[in-house]
Design a protein around this motif. Structure first.
Motif, PDB file in Angstrom:
ATOM      1  N   GLY A 175      40.268  21.591 -19.435  1.00  0.00           N
ATOM      2  CA  GLY A 175      41.603  21.792 -18.893  1.00  0.00           C
ATOM      3  C   GLY A 175      42.650  21.565 -19.971  1.00  0.00           C
ATOM      4  N   VAL A 176      43.689  22.387 -19.971  1.00  0.00           N
ATOM      5  CA  VAL A 176      44.792  22.235 -20.915  1.00  0.00           C
ATOM      6  C   VAL A 176      46.093  22.179 -20.126  1.00  0.00           C
ATOM      7  N   PRO A 241      40.276   7.469 -13.477  1.00  0.00           N
ATOM      8  CA  PRO A 241      39.768   7.905 -12.166  1.00  0.00           C
ATOM      9  C   PRO A 241      40.730   8.919 -11.574  1.00  0.00           C
ATOM     10  N   TYR A 242      40.176   9.915 -10.879  1.00  0.00           N
ATOM     11  CA  TYR A 242      41.026  10.930 -10.245  1.00  0.00           C
ATOM     12  C   TYR A 242      40.366  11.335  -8.933  1.00  0.00           C
ATOM     13  N   GLY A 243      40.797  10.678  -7.845  1.00  0.00           N
ATOM     14  CA  GLY A 243      40.136  10.924  -6.562  1.00  0.00           C
ATOM     15  C   GLY A 243      38.687  10.486  -6.653  1.00  0.00           C
ATOM     16  N   ASP A 244      37.775  11.384  -6.309  1.00  0.00           N
ATOM     17  CA  ASP A 244      36.357  11.069  -6.418  1.00  0.00           C
ATOM     18  C   ASP A 244      35.771  11.549  -7.737  1.00  0.00           C
ATOM     19  N   ARG A 245      36.626  11.917  -8.684  1.00  0.00           N
ATOM     20  CA  ARG A 245      36.190  12.406  -9.986  1.00  0.00           C
ATOM     21  C   ARG A 245      36.568  11.412 -11.083  1.00  0.00           C
ATOM     22  N   VAL A 246      36.009  11.621 -12.263  1.00  0.00           N
ATOM     23  CA  VAL A 246      36.379  10.842 -13.440  1.00  0.00           C
ATOM     24  C   VAL A 246      36.752  11.835 -14.541  1.00  0.00           C
ATOM     25  N   LEU A 247      37.959  11.699 -15.079  1.00  0.00           N
ATOM     26  CA  LEU A 247      38.454  12.624 -16.093  1.00  0.00           C
ATOM     27  C   LEU A 247      38.607  11.917 -17.433  1.00  0.00           C
ATOM     28  N   TYR A 260      59.192  15.163 -32.951  1.00  0.00           N
ATOM     29  CA  TYR A 260      58.226  15.121 -31.863  1.00  0.00           C
ATOM     30  C   TYR A 260      58.678  16.078 -30.764  1.00  0.00           C
ATOM     31  N   ASP A 261      57.724  16.925 -30.248  1.00  0.00           N
ATOM     32  CA  ASP A 261      58.120  17.999 -29.344  1.00  0.00           C
ATOM     33  C   ASP A 261      57.272  18.052 -28.077  1.00  0.00           C
ATOM     34  N   GLY A 262      56.762  16.897 -27.645  1.00  0.00           N
ATOM     35  CA  GLY A 262      55.940  16.895 -26.435  1.00  0.00           C
ATOM     36  C   GLY A 262      54.471  16.750 -26.773  1.00  0.00           C
ATOM     37  N   PHE A 263      53.615  17.072 -25.794  1.00  0.00           N
ATOM     38  CA  PHE A 263      52.181  16.858 -26.018  1.00  0.00           C
ATOM     39  C   PHE A 263      51.351  17.768 -25.111  1.00  0.00           C
ATOM     40  N   PHE A 264      50.087  17.901 -25.497  1.00  0.00           N
ATOM     41  CA  PHE A 264      49.080  18.567 -24.677  1.00  0.00           C
ATOM     42  C   PHE A 264      48.157  17.507 -24.083  1.00  0.00           C
ATOM     43  N   MET A 265      47.677  17.773 -22.893  1.00  0.00           N
ATOM     44  CA  MET A 265      46.571  16.992 -22.346  1.00  0.00           C
ATOM     45  C   MET A 265      45.342  17.891 -22.297  1.00  0.00           C
ATOM     46  N   ILE A 266      44.300  17.508 -23.009  1.00  0.00           N
ATOM     47  CA  ILE A 266      43.026  18.224 -22.967  1.00  0.00           C
ATOM     48  C   ILE A 266      42.123  17.435 -22.026  1.00  0.00           C
ATOM     49  N   ILE A 267      41.737  18.062 -20.924  1.00  0.00           N
ATOM     50  CA  ILE A 267      41.058  17.335 -19.843  1.00  0.00           C
ATOM     51  C   ILE A 267      39.609  17.790 -19.721  1.00  0.00           C
ATOM     52  N   GLN A 268      38.713  16.829 -19.618  1.00  0.00           N
ATOM     53  CA  GLN A 268      37.298  17.094 -19.348  1.00  0.00           C
ATOM     54  C   GLN A 268      36.885  16.344 -18.087  1.00  0.00           C
ATOM     55  N   ASP A 269      36.169  17.021 -17.229  1.00  0.00           N
ATOM     56  CA  ASP A 269      35.625  16.382 -16.031  1.00  0.00           C
ATOM     57  C   ASP A 269      34.278  15.758 -16.406  1.00  0.00           C
ATOM     58  N   ILE A 270      34.248  14.440 -16.508  1.00  0.00           N
ATOM     59  CA  ILE A 270      33.027  13.748 -16.946  1.00  0.00           C
ATOM     60  C   ILE A 270      32.358  13.011 -15.782  1.00  0.00           C
ATOM     61  N   THR A 271      32.668  13.448 -14.558  1.00  0.00           N
ATOM     62  CA  THR A 271      32.109  12.771 -13.388  1.00  0.00           C
ATOM     63  C   THR A 271      30.588  12.731 -13.438  1.00  0.00           C
ATOM     64  N   GLU A 272      29.974  13.880 -13.695  1.00  0.00           N
ATOM     65  CA  GLU A 272      28.513  13.930 -13.725  1.00  0.00           C
ATOM     66  C   GLU A 272      27.960  13.091 -14.865  1.00  0.00           C
ATOM     67  N   LEU A 273      28.653  13.114 -16.020  1.00  0.00           N
ATOM     68  CA  LEU A 273      28.213  12.307 -17.156  1.00  0.00           C
ATOM     69  C   LEU A 273      28.266  10.828 -16.812  1.00  0.00           C
TER      70      LEU A 273
END
Length: 517
Positions: A175-176, A241-247, A260-273
């Motif tokens: 996710g971006v 933690p994010y609901g029943d998931r882990v990010l 400085y001009d803001g930021f990106f969030m690079i998101i991985q769903d690591i619930t299964e891991l």
């Protein structure tokens, strides 16, 4: 250019959106001259905020802008029931290079940027068409000023790069989410929306902190404060933690030179891991427990084998002496016989355990008189009960039908439960056996007035090698296999076994055997 007033009573409102202030002022002057009060915005995010606050009657919208491009702004507006009827005019300098893509936006009219006087005429023509669109609708592919625009190779290349970037972001597994200096979300790719469980319109223009639980806001804020410091590493990661998931969220800062001009969030769903790691941790803990059980078991077997063997060997050595008297010989033979039985039961338990482990526990079912078999076993253990002054009784509440079961295996279960009851019941205590008919099954319960099972042991009582401390002693006795073997036998017959106990008040072991199986 003449500065247009931003408020005039009774005038229609027109929103002009372009990151080029020249065009904002120019189009604003034209619209003001046509009777509109002009509202100005210089990027797509600001445009959405102005639409929310001002509810304009008309929108002129550039395509290429900071934060949120005009095509996405138009998409959000046309997808919202409250704003979809506001006419949107696309005003762009890239019409010639990006005609097909722009026409897909779904705006109400299109004007290509060109020479100022021609542009002014095209804006006025568009206004007239929109105002009288019930009588003369604007054709879907009518782009005013396109005939004077010439494709530029550099613009085509830049647009190709942009589309390539969009395709990459759209198809990324991670996710971006892009956030500006005001902490507002200005972009989220499909993977990010899916992981966050949000719609694009629900996120865009909102504070990114709304994504996360308020409890983690201080930690996230600390990360962002560090990212904004000059000379600080440009990214940091955090697991949330994010609901029943882990990010797993990686915060990557953006810099325009020294700014400085803001930021990106690079998101991985690591619930299964995380689940796999937890499972591995549990398995590792279980392996450690099994390793300790193995060590304890070897020590126990060494001790429990050595003790009866030593007694048998000592008895035989004394018996070999021709001067040993007849009374002593009888006593020594009884000791040898008792310890031989002890060894036999221990080896039988170990053999049964190996069969259970291999899935080869044999159960040979035949017509079986449960009450009769139980009475027979109670007679066999009566001497042990009498030695402690225990009172044993049996109650059969209804006529019990003949079952299909393995008589020898069921005797193992009876002997184990009665033996434990005798072992853990103090002198002059009671043991009551109850047999009753129930729908689809026969139930057997062995109730004693013994020491009971401490609460901390209840969930382990049927585990292999588990040995509860002997009454009045702080140590355990036996192989710790009897109850686990009884459980395996009962379950192999299709029944179930359980225990109810309170320390100091006795235990009640119960099991069932299905009818007709």
């Amino acid at each position: 250019m003449r500065r247009n007033p931003e408020s005039a009573v009774g005038m229609k409102k027109a929103l002009v959106v372009d990151n080029d202030k020249f065009y904002v002022e120019f189009i604003g002057d034209v619209l003001y001259a046509q009777g509109y009060r002009v509202i100005k915005a210089y990027d797509g995010l600001e445009a959405l905020e102005k639409v929310e606050a001002e509810s304009p009657d008309l929108i002129f919208l550039d395509i290429v802008m900071p934060k949120i491009d005009g095509d996405r702004v138009c998409q959000y507006l046309k997808g919202n029931p409250r704003t979809r009827d506001i006419p949107v005019v696309i005003l762009s300098a890239t019409m010639a290079e990006d005609k097909a893509k722009i026409l897909e936006i779904g705006a109400d009219a299109y004007v290509a940027k060109g020479r100022i006087e021609e542009l002014k005429g095209h804006v006025i023509t568009t206004l007239r068409r929109l105002e009288g669109r019930e009588a003369e609708r604007v054709e879907g592919e009518a782009i005013l000023g396109l005939d004077k625009a010439h494709p530029r190779e550099l613009v085509k290349e830049l647009l190709a790069i942009r589309r390539h970037r969009e395709a990459l972001l759209k198809n990324m597994g991670e996710g971006v989410v892009e956030v500006d200096l005001a902490d507002k979300v200005i972009y989220a790719n499909p993977a990010g929306l899916r992981m966050l469980g949000r719609g694009e319109v629900e996120l865009i223009g909102r504070s990114f902190l709304q994504i996360f639980d308020p409890q983690v806001h201080p930690e996230v804020r600390e990360i962002l404060d560090r990212l904004a410091r000059a000379g600080h590493p440009k990214d940091e990661a955090i697991t949330l933690p994010y609901g029943d998931r882990v990010l797993r969220v990686n915060f990557a800062s953006m810099w325009e030179g020294p700014k400085y001009d803001g930021f990106f969030m690079i998101i991985q769903d690591i619930t299964e891991l995380v689940k796999k790691i937890e499972e591995l941790s549990i398995l590792n803990q279980r392996l450690q427990e099994l390793d300790q059980l193995k060590t304890d078991f070897l020590a126990m077997v060494s001790h429990d084998l050595h003790t009866p063997l030593a007694a048998i060997k000592g008895s035989l050595e004394v018996l070999a002496d021709k001067d040993t008297g007849i009374d002593l010989r009888r006593e020594l033979l009884q000791i040898a016989n008792k310890n031989t039985d002890r060894l036999f039961h221990m080896v039988s338990d170990l053999l049964d355990l190996s069969r259970i482990e291999a899935g080869r526990l044999e159960v040979r079912k035949e017509p079986f008189d449960l009450p009769g078999s139980l009475r027979s076993v109670m007679e066999r253990v009566k001497n042990l009960a009498d030695e402690k002054g225990l009172s044993m009784s049996m109650v059969v509440k209804e006529e019990i039908p003949t079952l299909l079961a393995d008589p020898l295996r069921m005797e193992q279960v009876f002997l184990n439960l009665l033996g434990n009851a005798i072992k853990f019941t103090p002198p002059r205590g009671t043991i009551a056996v109850e047999v009753k008919d129930a729908p689809g099954e026969v139930q057997v319960a062995v109730q004693d007035s013994g020491v009971g099972v401490p609460r901390r042991y209840l969930n382990r009582i049927f585990d292999r090698f588990f040995r509860a401390p002997a009454p009045g002693e702080g140590k355990a006795e036996g192989t710790g296999l009897g109850l686990s073997i009884a459980k395996a036998i009962v379950e192999e017959h299709g029944g179930r076994i359980w225990v109810e106990s309170e320390e100091g008040k006795g235990s009640r072991f119960s099991f069932t055997i299905p009818k007709g199986r």
